[in-house]
Scaffold this active site. Structure first.
Site, short mmCIF file in Angstrom:
data_model
loop_
_atom_site.label_atom_id
_atom_site.label_comp_id
_atom_site.label_asym_id
_atom_site.label_seq_id
_atom_site.Cartn_x
_atom_site.Cartn_y
_atom_site.Cartn_z
N SER A 19 171.51 65.32 77.05
CA SER A 19 171.03 64.78 78.32
C SER A 19 169.85 65.61 78.85
O SER A 19 168.83 65.73 78.16
CB SER A 19 172.19 64.70 79.31
N TRP A 20 169.96 66.20 80.04
CA TRP A 20 168.90 67.09 80.53
C TRP A 20 168.61 68.18 79.51
O TRP A 20 167.45 68.60 79.34
CB TRP A 20 169.28 67.72 81.86
N GLY B 105 172.66 68.13 83.05
CA GLY B 105 172.52 68.23 84.50
C GLY B 105 171.15 67.72 84.94
O GLY B 105 170.91 66.52 84.90
N HIS C 259 176.11 56.93 77.77
CA HIS C 259 175.38 58.19 77.84
C HIS C 259 176.11 59.26 77.04
O HIS C 259 175.49 60.18 76.51
CB HIS C 259 175.23 58.60 79.31
N ASP D 64 173.98 53.02 76.66
CA ASP D 64 173.49 53.94 77.67
C ASP D 64 172.50 53.20 78.57
O ASP D 64 171.29 53.24 78.37
CB ASP D 64 172.82 55.15 77.01
#
Length: 353
Positions: A147-148, A75, A330, A302
């Site tokens: 990711s985050w 996120g 990603h 990505d």
């Protein structure tokens, strides 16, 4: 195929390639079923009062006597899903899953325009992890994220290295300003028509500035219609800049509106404040975790999160290895297989916690 190497040696350790492809889902890690362990229900769960009016949802799956691990979703604002549990071998891991402040089953949600986000920062999330670790009686654990969740994992490890046994990190990010600028502005050169739609919602005077911060202001509007349209536009743009990956299927722009508002409000809140980090903070502090074994996994395609961040971290991290997945963006492709395999391998690399 892409070789991956031991940091600083150039020695190839293996190869990874697979024709499997899959779009994003849930907390962005919706792997093919063959990449995951069978569905499993938590054996323990609850809401932990972490102060500031927040209660974070947590659950534990696997073996009570297994190697402790924690999963950090992406996120910010894209909560964990039932598939998050399936990345961990239930016979060997005691895996903790939790929804970060403001999203998922944690409360309150960030979707209320009146929600106070002042106590929703990277520092607070790191403190929440420590509260949860203490609450569950865990001394040290494996930290895994995507990711985050990679940025959060790295910040946590750098601030509490004595609590981290090892790390498995996919779709690598570090929270740098240039990473956010790349996604929100530079990718407009690749998708000019869609970028024009992305920025046309903003006041003309704000289109040359910090676009995440400008969207954060729209998402805090007292006008519900403004908030909802901003969430839709943000999620459309996110799906756009990830769309060059092989087999990519839109995920964010087709989610229910209530989910989009939570996600968009949190991600713009964090990005609009530089992820509440000093710029380049993570790269500057790599010496603190140089000894911690880690696997970094990143998709060759990505485009919205280029490989250079993963490469720079790998070069600065002697105990790391980097896996470049040549059929993934990603997320997707065979990244799930590599991620689960790396989590499995970590068990054999570490002494019991």
């Amino acid at each position: 195929m892409r070789e991956f190497h031991e940091a600083g040696t150039g020695r190839p350790l293996g190869f990874c390639a697979s024709p499997a492809r899959v779009g994003r889902g849930g907390d962005h890690f919706a792997w093919k079923d063959r990449c995951l362990y069978p569905s499993i229900e938590p054996y323990d769960s609850g809401h932990l009062d972490v102060g500031d009016g927040h209660a974070v949802y947590w659950e534990v799956v696997g073996s009570p006597d297994g190697l402790p691990a924690i999963w950090l979703h992406g996120g910010p604002g894209s909560p964990a899903s039932p598939n998050s549990r399936r990345n961990f071998d239930p016979a060997r891991y005691r895996a903790v899953i939790f929804d970060q402040r403001g999203c998922g089953r944690s409360r309150p949600l960030a979707s209320d325009a009146g929600a106070d986000l002042s106590a929703n920062t990277t520092g607070y999330l790191v403190a929440d992890m420590e509260c949860l670790r203490s609450h569950l009686g865990i001394d040290r654990w494996v930290v895994a994220g995507g990711s985050w969740g990679v940025t959060l994992a790295l910040v946590y490890a750098q601030r509490h290295p004595e609590r981290v046994l090892g790390m498995v990190l996919a779709a690598v990010t570090s929270g740098r300003w240039r990473e956010t600028q790349w996604i929100t502005r530079d990718m407009g050169r690749v998708f000019p028509r869609q970028w024009d739609r992305f920025v046309e919602l903003l006041p003309q005077a704000e289109r040359g500035g910090d676009l995440a911060a400008a969207y954060a202001r729209l998402l805090a509007s007292p006008d519900q219609a403004v908030r909802e349209e901003a969430a839709r536009r943000w999620c459309e743009w996110e799906d756009t800049h990830m769309s060059l990956a092989p087999g990519y299927e839109p995920h964010l722009s087709v989610r229910e509106l209530s989910w989009q508002v939570v996600f968009a409000r949190l991600v713009t809140h964090y990005w609009g404040h530089g992820c509440f980090l000093a710029d380049n903070e993570v790269l500057a502090n790599m010496a603190r975790i140089a000894h911690i074994p880690a696997t970094l996994i990143h998709g060759l395609h990505d485009v919205s999160g280029p490989l250079d961040t993963a490469w720079e971290l790998h070069k600065a991290w002697p105990a790391s290895r980097l896996v470049v997945v040549d059929d993934a963006g990603h997320f997707g492709g065979s990244m799930g297989e590599q991620f689960t395999s790396a989590i499995d391998a970590m068990v054999g690399q570490l002494p019991p916690a």
